[in-house]
Design a protein around this motif. Structure first.
Motif, PDB file in Angstrom:
ATOM      1  N   GLU A   1     -21.715   0.068-108.663  1.00  0.00           N
ATOM      2  CA  GLU A   1     -20.563   0.749-108.079  1.00  0.00           C
ATOM      3  C   GLU A   1     -20.655   0.876-106.557  1.00  0.00           C
ATOM      4  O   GLU A   1     -19.674   1.226-105.907  1.00  0.00           O
ATOM      5  CB  GLU A   1     -20.415   2.155-108.685  1.00  0.00           C
ATOM      6  N   CYS A   2     -21.817   0.592-105.989  1.00  0.00           N
ATOM      7  CA  CYS A   2     -22.040   0.787-104.557  1.00  0.00           C
ATOM      8  C   CYS A   2     -21.544  -0.413-103.746  1.00  0.00           C
ATOM      9  O   CYS A   2     -21.778  -1.565-104.126  1.00  0.00           O
ATOM     10  CB  CYS A   2     -23.529   0.977-104.273  1.00  0.00           C
ATOM     11  N   ALA A   3     -20.892  -0.138-102.622  1.00  0.00           N
ATOM     12  CA  ALA A   3     -20.481  -1.196-101.704  1.00  0.00           C
ATOM     13  C   ALA A   3     -21.713  -1.842-101.067  1.00  0.00           C
ATOM     14  O   ALA A   3     -21.735  -3.035-100.795  1.00  0.00           O
ATOM     15  CB  ALA A   3     -19.562  -0.642-100.622  1.00  0.00           C
ATOM     16  N   ILE A   4     -22.745  -1.032-100.823  1.00  0.00           N
ATOM     17  CA  ILE A   4     -24.015  -1.518-100.279  1.00  0.00           C
ATOM     18  C   ILE A   4     -25.090  -1.168-101.297  1.00  0.00           C
ATOM     19  O   ILE A   4     -25.280   0.003-101.635  1.00  0.00           O
ATOM     20  CB  ILE A   4     -24.334  -0.852 -98.926  1.00  0.00           C
ATOM     21  N   ASN A   5     -25.782  -2.171-101.798  1.00  0.00           N
ATOM     22  CA  ASN A   5     -26.792  -1.959-102.835  1.00  0.00           C
ATOM     23  C   ASN A   5     -27.904  -1.053-102.307  1.00  0.00           C
ATOM     24  O   ASN A   5     -28.514  -1.354-101.273  1.00  0.00           O
ATOM     25  CB  ASN A   5     -27.380  -3.308-103.282  1.00  0.00           C
ATOM     26  N   PRO A   6     -28.171   0.073-102.988  1.00  0.00           N
ATOM     27  CA  PRO A   6     -29.196   1.007-102.527  1.00  0.00           C
ATOM     28  C   PRO A   6     -30.629   0.553-102.827  1.00  0.00           C
ATOM     29  O   PRO A   6     -31.583   1.158-102.339  1.00  0.00           O
ATOM     30  CB  PRO A   6     -28.877   2.296-103.288  1.00  0.00           C
ATOM     31  N   ILE A   7     -30.789  -0.502-103.606  1.00  0.00           N
ATOM     32  CA  ILE A   7     -32.122  -0.975-103.980  1.00  0.00           C
ATOM     33  C   ILE A   7     -32.540  -2.108-103.063  1.00  0.00           C
ATOM     34  O   ILE A   7     -31.866  -3.124-102.947  1.00  0.00           O
ATOM     35  CB  ILE A   7     -32.141  -1.463-105.452  1.00  0.00           C
ATOM     36  N   LYS A   8     -33.660  -1.916-102.393  1.00  0.00           N
ATOM     37  CA  LYS A   8     -34.246  -2.954-101.544  1.00  0.00           C
ATOM     38  C   LYS A   8     -35.451  -3.500-102.286  1.00  0.00           C
ATOM     39  O   LYS A   8     -36.493  -2.848-102.353  1.00  0.00           O
ATOM     40  CB  LYS A   8     -34.672  -2.384-100.194  1.00  0.00           C
ATOM     41  N   GLU A   9     -35.319  -4.680-102.879  1.00  0.00           N
ATOM     42  CA  GLU A   9     -36.392  -5.270-103.669  1.00  0.00           C
ATOM     43  C   GLU A   9     -37.569  -5.672-102.797  1.00  0.00           C
ATOM     44  O   GLU A   9     -37.389  -6.238-101.719  1.00  0.00           O
ATOM     45  CB  GLU A   9     -35.872  -6.503-104.418  1.00  0.00           C
TER      46      GLU A   9
END
Length: 71
Positions: free
Chosen positions: A61-69
């Motif tokens: 649902e996020c415009a910017i992915n909160p997960i930084k792999e």
């Protein structure tokens, strides 16, 4: 936290019931201005299994992915 016993807010498992080496994700903050929950306290502990279920749906649902792999 309930009487010194840390539990996952979602499934209720205690920190001791989570697999060895895993840690609960914890957020303990006062909610600031701009939310319908202004001034409330967020006291959230969530086990890795519940976190994965929650964040997988939320990240979509996020415009910017909160997960930084592999950061």
């Amino acid at each position: 936290m309930a009487k010194g016993l840390t539990r996952c807010n979602v499934c209720g498992r205690t920190a001791e019931q989570v697999f060895e080496g895993q840690m609960l994700i914890s957020i303990h903050e006062r909610i600031g201005y701009g939310s319908e929950h202004d001034g409330s306290m967020l006291d959230l502990d969530i086990c890795p299994d519940c976190f994965d279920k929650l964040i997988d749906g939320f990240a979509e649902e996020c415009a910017i992915n909160p997960i930084k792999e592999n950061f």
